[in-house]
Scaffold this active site. Structure first.
Site, short mmCIF file in Angstrom:
data_model
loop_
_atom_site.label_atom_id
_atom_site.label_comp_id
_atom_site.label_asym_id
_atom_site.label_seq_id
_atom_site.Cartn_x
_atom_site.Cartn_y
_atom_site.Cartn_z
N LYS A 158 -136.43 -50.76 70.92
CA LYS A 158 -136.35 -51.65 69.75
C LYS A 158 -135.68 -50.94 68.57
CE LYS A 158 -140.84 -52.17 69.57
NZ LYS A 158 -141.28 -51.30 70.71
N ARG B 125 -146.93 -58.48 66.32
CA ARG B 125 -147.53 -57.86 67.51
C ARG B 125 -148.78 -58.58 67.97
NH1 ARG B 125 -145.26 -52.28 66.59
NH2 ARG B 125 -145.96 -51.13 68.38
N ARG C 299 -138.33 -38.48 73.56
CA ARG C 299 -137.81 -38.91 72.25
C ARG C 299 -137.99 -37.81 71.20
NH1 ARG C 299 -139.84 -44.37 69.72
NH2 ARG C 299 -141.88 -43.47 70.19
N ARG D 160 -142.88 -37.47 67.77
CA ARG D 160 -143.86 -38.32 67.08
C ARG D 160 -145.26 -37.99 67.55
NH1 ARG D 160 -141.92 -44.54 67.02
NH2 ARG D 160 -144.03 -44.90 67.74
N ARG E 130 -151.14 -47.20 74.04
CA ARG E 130 -150.18 -48.10 73.38
C ARG E 130 -149.67 -49.15 74.36
NH1 ARG E 130 -146.13 -43.80 71.48
NH2 ARG E 130 -144.86 -45.54 70.77
P1 AP5 Z 1 -136.85 -46.36 70.75
O1 AP5 Z 1 -135.67 -47.17 70.35
O2 AP5 Z 1 -137.38 -45.37 69.79
O3 AP5 Z 1 -138.00 -47.33 71.31
P2 AP5 Z 1 -138.98 -48.34 70.52
O4 AP5 Z 1 -139.01 -49.60 71.32
O5 AP5 Z 1 -138.60 -48.42 69.09
O6 AP5 Z 1 -140.34 -47.57 70.76
P3 AP5 Z 1 -141.52 -47.25 69.74
O7 AP5 Z 1 -142.31 -46.14 70.35
O8 AP5 Z 1 -141.02 -47.03 68.35
O9 AP5 Z 1 -142.32 -48.57 69.81
P4 AP5 Z 1 -143.75 -48.87 69.35
O10 AP5 Z 1 -143.72 -50.33 69.29
O11 AP5 Z 1 -144.79 -48.25 70.20
O12 AP5 Z 1 -143.87 -48.04 67.98
P5 AP5 Z 1 -143.85 -48.48 66.46
O13 AP5 Z 1 -143.22 -47.39 65.70
O14 AP5 Z 1 -143.34 -49.85 66.32
O15 AP5 Z 1 -136.47 -45.61 72.12
C1 AP5 Z 1 -137.35 -44.68 72.71
C2 AP5 Z 1 -136.55 -43.49 73.26
O16 AP5 Z 1 -135.75 -43.95 74.33
C3 AP5 Z 1 -135.58 -42.86 72.27
O17 AP5 Z 1 -135.57 -41.47 72.47
C4 AP5 Z 1 -134.21 -43.47 72.61
O18 AP5 Z 1 -133.14 -42.56 72.36
C5 AP5 Z 1 -134.36 -43.73 74.11
N1 AP5 Z 1 -133.66 -44.94 74.55
C6 AP5 Z 1 -133.55 -46.13 73.90
N2 AP5 Z 1 -132.87 -47.02 74.62
C7 AP5 Z 1 -132.56 -46.38 75.78
C8 AP5 Z 1 -131.83 -46.79 76.95
N3 AP5 Z 1 -131.30 -48.02 77.09
N4 AP5 Z 1 -131.69 -45.88 77.96
C9 AP5 Z 1 -132.21 -44.63 77.84
N5 AP5 Z 1 -132.89 -44.18 76.75
C10 AP5 Z 1 -133.05 -45.06 75.74
O19 AP5 Z 1 -145.41 -48.51 66.12
C11 AP5 Z 1 -146.18 -47.32 66.08
C12 AP5 Z 1 -147.62 -47.64 65.73
O20 AP5 Z 1 -147.66 -48.23 64.41
C13 AP5 Z 1 -148.31 -48.67 66.63
O21 AP5 Z 1 -148.87 -48.06 67.79
C14 AP5 Z 1 -149.37 -49.23 65.69
O22 AP5 Z 1 -150.45 -48.35 65.57
C15 AP5 Z 1 -148.64 -49.29 64.35
N6 AP5 Z 1 -147.93 -50.57 64.14
C16 AP5 Z 1 -146.60 -50.77 64.03
N7 AP5 Z 1 -146.31 -52.07 63.85
C17 AP5 Z 1 -147.51 -52.72 63.85
C18 AP5 Z 1 -147.87 -54.08 63.76
N8 AP5 Z 1 -146.94 -55.05 63.63
N9 AP5 Z 1 -149.19 -54.40 63.81
C19 AP5 Z 1 -150.14 -53.44 63.94
N10 AP5 Z 1 -149.86 -52.12 64.06
C20 AP5 Z 1 -148.55 -51.77 64.03
MG MG Z 2 -139.54 -47.87 67.28
#
Ligand code: AP5
Ligand code: MG
Length: 215
Positions: A13, A88, A127, A160, A171
């Site tokens: 994402k 979410r 990552r 992270r 997660r």
């Molecule tokens: P990346 O693009 O970083 O993936 P992502 O989908 O953004 O993964 P996240 O871990 O950020 O998602 P998340 O939803 O768990 O975390 P968030 O920060 O939102 O890609 C991952 C890796 O893969 C990278 O190294 C990239 O280079 C590689 N990659 C990408 N595409 C690729 C491809 N096609 N092929 C190969 N490699 C690839 O949330 C974190 C925490 O915050 C949550 O757990 C929760 O506690 C809180 N939070 C956030 N939003 C909310 C909400 N709306 N409600 C409640 N709590 C929330």
């Molecule tokens: Mg992300």
């Protein structure tokens, strides 16, 4: 263009949102990034949010809805936005609809990235993120030119806190229980576009742009 990117942890994402941001000149709104900034600043909200994030759980709806409501009113969201990691839960999706209706807006598309679990774990464990500018890398799939250094600003690359294997499992579980049902929610609204996220980063971008052309 008003878009939501849905998908499990590691689906890509953030990677895809950053590319869409430059392509369409609209901001990326990542609740995860905003919460991590609050944790870093040690604001009262950040201190509270850290407990949930470290455990791999969700921060309470009212907290994230409040952050997003305020962010969507900013001037740079006038022509659109990419929501990354929000909504979410169903209450968050309902709140989003309500906030947008109040601004006289509605979503154009909800893109759901599909990636197999083993690939997700590999993406998350490999990552690395720049501690200075936030740019994301992957040790194998998107490596930095110089080990441990950001290509853009030279900042040091860090892992992270929630990318440890046991937190990753939590997660994933939380995603399946609380967020995956939003696919049906948005399918019923006629907004859902399912995209194969298993290809290389540019191929996934191409597939997303192609579904966005139709909306
Ligand atoms: P990346 O693009 O970083 O993936 P992502 O989908 O953004 O993964 P996240 O871990 O950020 O998602 P998340 O939803 O768990 O975390 P968030 O920060 O939102 O890609 C991952 C890796 O893969 C990278 O190294 C990239 O280079 C590689 N990659 C990408 N595409 C690729 C491809 N096609 N092929 C190969 N490699 C690839 O949330 C974190 C925490 O915050 C949550 O757990 C929760 O506690 C809180 N939070 C956030 N939003 C909310 C909400 N709306 N409600 C409640 N709590 C929330
Ligand atoms: Mg992300």
């Amino acid at each position: 263009m008003k878009i939501v990117l849905l998908g499990p942890p590691g689906a890509g994402k953030g990677t895809q949102a950053a590319m869409l941001m430059s392509r369409y000149d609209i901001p990326q709104i990542s609740t995860g990034d905003m919460l991590r900034a609050a944790v870093q600043d040690q604001s009262p909200m950040g201190i509270k949010a850290k407990e949930y994030m470290d455990a791999g759980g969700l921060v309470p709806d009212e907290v994230v809805v409040g952050i997003v409501r305020e962010r969507l009113q900013a001037e740079d969201c006038e022509n659109g936005f990419i929501l990354d990691g929000f909504p979410r839960t169903q209450p968050q999706a309902d709140a989003l609809k309500h906030v947008l209706a109040g601004l006289g807006k509605q979503l154009d598309s909800v893109v759901s990235l599909q990636v197999e679990t083993e690939a997700l774990v590999e993406r998350l464990t490999g990552r690395r993120t720049c501690s200075a500018c936030g740019k994301g890398f992957h040790l194998r799939y998107d490596p930095p030119a110089e080990d441990g250094r950001c290509n853009s600003c030279g900042g040091s690359l860090v892992q992270r806190d929630d990318d440890r294997e046991e937190t990753i499992r939590n997660r994933m579980q939380v995603y399946h229980q609380q967020t995956a049902p939003l696919e049906d929610y948005y399918r019923n609204e006629g907004l859902l576009a399912v995209v194969d996220g298993m290809g290389e980063i540019p191929a996934v971008q191409k597939a997303i742009v192609s579904v966005l052309q139709d909306c």
